[in-house]
Design a protein around this motif. Sequence first.
Motif, short mmCIF file in Angstrom:
data_model
loop_
_atom_site.label_atom_id
_atom_site.label_comp_id
_atom_site.label_asym_id
_atom_site.label_seq_id
_atom_site.Cartn_x
_atom_site.Cartn_y
_atom_site.Cartn_z
N LEU A 57 0.84 -1.18 0.00
CA LEU A 57 0.00 0.00 0.00
C LEU A 57 0.87 1.23 0.00
O LEU A 57 1.60 1.49 0.95
CB LEU A 57 -0.92 -0.01 1.24
N ALA A 58 0.79 2.04 -1.05
CA ALA A 58 1.68 3.19 -1.22
C ALA A 58 1.18 4.37 -0.41
O ALA A 58 0.30 5.09 -0.82
CB ALA A 58 1.75 3.56 -2.70
N ILE A 93 -2.49 -6.54 0.67
CA ILE A 93 -1.34 -7.33 1.08
C ILE A 93 -1.14 -7.22 2.59
O ILE A 93 -1.22 -6.14 3.16
CB ILE A 93 -0.06 -6.86 0.35
N THR A 94 -0.92 -8.37 3.23
CA THR A 94 -0.65 -8.40 4.66
C THR A 94 0.60 -9.22 4.90
O THR A 94 1.12 -9.88 4.00
CB THR A 94 -1.83 -9.02 5.44
N TRP A 95 1.07 -9.17 6.15
CA TRP A 95 2.28 -9.92 6.53
C TRP A 95 1.97 -10.82 7.71
O TRP A 95 1.24 -10.43 8.62
CB TRP A 95 3.41 -8.95 6.91
N THR A 112 6.80 -13.77 5.62
CA THR A 112 5.77 -14.24 4.70
C THR A 112 4.80 -13.11 4.38
O THR A 112 4.20 -12.51 5.27
CB THR A 112 5.00 -15.43 5.28
N GLN A 113 4.65 -12.86 3.10
CA GLN A 113 3.74 -11.85 2.59
C GLN A 113 2.53 -12.56 2.00
O GLN A 113 2.68 -13.54 1.26
CB GLN A 113 4.46 -11.02 1.51
N VAL A 114 1.33 -12.10 2.33
CA VAL A 114 0.10 -12.70 1.81
C VAL A 114 -0.58 -11.72 0.87
O VAL A 114 -0.92 -10.60 1.28
CB VAL A 114 -0.86 -13.09 2.95
N VAL A 115 -0.73 -12.13 -0.37
CA VAL A 115 -1.40 -11.30 -1.38
C VAL A 115 -2.86 -11.74 -1.45
O VAL A 115 -3.16 -12.89 -1.78
CB VAL A 115 -0.74 -11.47 -2.76
N HIS A 116 -3.77 -10.83 -1.13
CA HIS A 116 -5.20 -11.11 -1.16
C HIS A 116 -5.75 -10.60 -2.49
O HIS A 116 -5.96 -9.39 -2.67
CB HIS A 116 -5.90 -10.42 0.01
N ALA A 117 -5.98 -11.50 -3.43
CA ALA A 117 -6.46 -11.12 -4.75
C ALA A 117 -7.94 -10.74 -4.69
O ALA A 117 -8.67 -11.13 -3.77
CB ALA A 117 -6.25 -12.25 -5.74
N LYS A 118 -8.38 -9.97 -5.67
CA LYS A 118 -9.78 -9.55 -5.70
C LYS A 118 -10.72 -10.74 -5.86
O LYS A 118 -11.90 -10.67 -5.51
CB LYS A 118 -9.99 -8.55 -6.84
N SER A 119 -10.21 -11.85 -6.40
CA SER A 119 -11.02 -13.05 -6.57
C SER A 119 -11.30 -13.75 -5.25
O SER A 119 -12.13 -14.66 -5.17
CB SER A 119 -10.31 -14.03 -7.50
N TYR A 148 -2.30 -15.68 -1.99
CA TYR A 148 -1.03 -16.21 -2.47
C TYR A 148 0.05 -15.81 -1.48
O TYR A 148 0.08 -14.67 -1.02
CB TYR A 148 -0.71 -15.66 -3.86
N ARG A 149 0.93 -16.76 -1.17
CA ARG A 149 1.99 -16.49 -0.19
C ARG A 149 3.35 -16.38 -0.84
O ARG A 149 3.70 -17.19 -1.71
CB ARG A 149 2.00 -17.58 0.89
N VAL A 150 4.09 -15.38 -0.40
CA VAL A 150 5.46 -15.17 -0.86
C VAL A 150 6.35 -15.11 0.38
O VAL A 150 6.10 -14.31 1.28
CB VAL A 150 5.58 -13.85 -1.66
#
Length: 230
Positions: free
Chosen positions: A20-21, A138-140, A156-163, A167-169
């Motif tokens: 989030l910018a 995105i959360t951590w 671990t970064q969690v990407v919460h897609a609009k769908s 997804y975890r990175v």
Amino acid sequence: MQTTRSMIFGAVLSLTLGFLATGTSAADPIPKDDPLKMLQAATEQVLQIAIDTQKQPERDTAAYYTRIDAVLMQIIDLEYFTRGVMATHASAKRYKTLTTEEERRAFRERIDRFGKVLKDSLMASYADALLAFDGERITWEPAPANAANPNEVLLTQVVHAKSGKEYRVQYRVRKTEKSGWLVQNLVVEGLNMGEAYRNQFAAAVEQNKGNVDYVVENWPRLMSKVTPET
């Protein structure tokens, strides 16, 4: 043919540093005293750069790449990642077998050349994908304690897609003596990037009859039709 995991790789990679910018100037130096704050600051900056670029009626691609590169190179341990990809072809053991200064110089220069080629190709792919960022959340996750090595942490970064999918990175970050905390590797939805590129490099060297210099000089072309897989 791309697998489901390889297809989502491109989408998730575009978000691995997209956060989030809010409030951080793209010119600000990245804080290196805390690994989580480092990643958050970097992701804020690269996303803001992408947002600014999206608004431009005529994009200056070279300038955009330069701005993204200036951020990422503050947080990535490029030498570590490069040596990991080249594996035995960049090992200290191999270096010790060299008998002349000319051989040793060529060895060091080969690693430096490949580091630049690898950085440029990865950065361009990432920067292009980042322009597709469209407001995902995105959360951590809390970092587990590492009593065995307090200078290494897995974030671990969690990407919460609009769908609705997540997804975890995972970022492996290590505190270095000279440069503070740096990212040494990442795993995107179970895909270990360091291992994937190492396997590709080894296969390319084998397919080109052991000619490491050829693989280094032609890496972007050799990899242009390859999707990272373990």
